[in-house]
Design a protein around this motif. Structure first.
Motif, PDB file in Angstrom:
ATOM      1  N   CYS A  38      -3.401   4.249   7.113  1.00  0.00           N
ATOM      2  CA  CYS A  38      -3.365   2.822   7.425  1.00  0.00           C
ATOM      3  C   CYS A  38      -2.431   2.490   8.583  1.00  0.00           C
ATOM      4  O   CYS A  38      -2.242   1.330   8.913  1.00  0.00           O
ATOM      5  CB  CYS A  38      -2.932   2.041   6.190  1.00  0.00           C
ATOM      6  SG  CYS A  38      -4.084   2.169   4.823  1.00  0.00           S
ATOM      7  N   SER A  42      -5.750  -0.587   9.937  1.00  0.00           N
ATOM      8  CA  SER A  42      -7.160  -0.712   9.595  1.00  0.00           C
ATOM      9  C   SER A  42      -7.528   0.370   8.581  1.00  0.00           C
ATOM     10  O   SER A  42      -7.612   1.545   8.933  1.00  0.00           O
ATOM     11  CB  SER A  42      -8.015  -0.574  10.850  1.00  0.00           C
ATOM     12  OG  SER A  42      -9.375  -0.667  10.529  1.00  0.00           O
ATOM     13  N   GLU A 119      -8.001  -4.030   1.593  1.00  0.00           N
ATOM     14  CA  GLU A 119      -8.521  -3.712   2.918  1.00  0.00           C
ATOM     15  C   GLU A 119      -7.588  -4.340   3.943  1.00  0.00           C
ATOM     16  O   GLU A 119      -7.334  -5.533   3.906  1.00  0.00           O
ATOM     17  CB  GLU A 119      -9.930  -4.289   3.060  1.00  0.00           C
ATOM     18  CG  GLU A 119     -10.556  -4.088   4.417  1.00  0.00           C
ATOM     19  CD  GLU A 119     -11.917  -4.738   4.487  1.00  0.00           C
ATOM     20  OE1 GLU A 119     -12.893  -4.001   4.526  1.00  0.00           O
ATOM     21  OE2 GLU A 119     -11.977  -5.988   4.470  1.00  0.00           O
ATOM     22  N   SER A 121      -6.806  -5.002   8.011  1.00  0.00           N
ATOM     23  CA  SER A 121      -7.358  -5.012   9.355  1.00  0.00           C
ATOM     24  C   SER A 121      -6.368  -5.758  10.244  1.00  0.00           C
ATOM     25  O   SER A 121      -5.753  -6.730   9.823  1.00  0.00           O
ATOM     26  CB  SER A 121      -8.740  -5.666   9.395  1.00  0.00           C
ATOM     27  OG  SER A 121      -8.681  -7.000   8.958  1.00  0.00           O
ATOM     28  N   SER A 122      -6.184  -5.259  11.433  1.00  0.00           N
ATOM     29  CA  SER A 122      -5.258  -5.898  12.342  1.00  0.00           C
ATOM     30  C   SER A 122      -5.908  -6.072  13.700  1.00  0.00           C
ATOM     31  O   SER A 122      -6.795  -5.326  14.077  1.00  0.00           O
ATOM     32  CB  SER A 122      -3.951  -5.119  12.462  1.00  0.00           C
ATOM     33  OG  SER A 122      -4.183  -3.868  13.052  1.00  0.00           O
ATOM     34  N   SER A 123      -5.456  -7.086  14.385  1.00  0.00           N
ATOM     35  CA  SER A 123      -5.945  -7.316  15.745  1.00  0.00           C
ATOM     36  C   SER A 123      -4.775  -7.777  16.598  1.00  0.00           C
ATOM     37  O   SER A 123      -3.952  -8.589  16.157  1.00  0.00           O
ATOM     38  CB  SER A 123      -7.068  -8.343  15.752  1.00  0.00           C
ATOM     39  OG  SER A 123      -6.615  -9.574  15.231  1.00  0.00           O
TER      40      SER A 123
END
Length: 127
Positions: A38, A42, A119, A121-123
């Motif tokens: 991780c 993500s 879950e 998730s990164s942006s």
């Protein structure tokens, strides 16, 4: 001419019955338990208790910790340099941690028997 009509009829039947095509195979893969997977922010992870998940900081966070798993919710702590942010959500819920560098989103996919499937998730900003 008959195939497009048959395909349209099948699609209409699927929509009206509330069912759809089967889920993609990737969605059916079991979640991992390795927090190192991780690091990029993500992954899908199954956790059974408090755990710290180191992050590479691309969205501004250096780590996220699962601080507790209850019957109906999971608690998270996110490190952003010397600041800390907290979030709590249940099955199907989402928490978002935003910094000037980006956003880390955590969704609780499943919560049962003292374990949670989450879950991440990164942006990055501007991504």
């Amino acid at each position: 001419m008959r195939r497009p009509i048959a395909a349209a009829a099948l699609l209409t039947a699927l929509v009206l019955t509330g069912t759809g095509p089967p889920a993609p195979a990737a969605a059916q893969q079991p979640p991992g338990t390795d927090v190192a997977a991780c690091r990029d922010g993500s992954c899908t992870l199954r956790v059974t208790g408090p755990v710290e998940i180191p992050l590479d900081g691309r969205a501004g966070q250096s780590a996220v910790s699962v601080t507790g798993i209850g019957t109906h919710a999971v608690a998270f702590l996110v490190s952003e340099g010397d600041r800390r942010s907290y979030g709590v959500t249940g099955t199907g819920g989402t928490v978002r941690f935003t910094t000037p560098d980006g956003t880390l989103t955590i969704r609780v996919l499943e919560l049962a028997d003292g374990a949670a499937t989450i879950e991440l998730s990164s942006s990055a900003s501007g991504a």
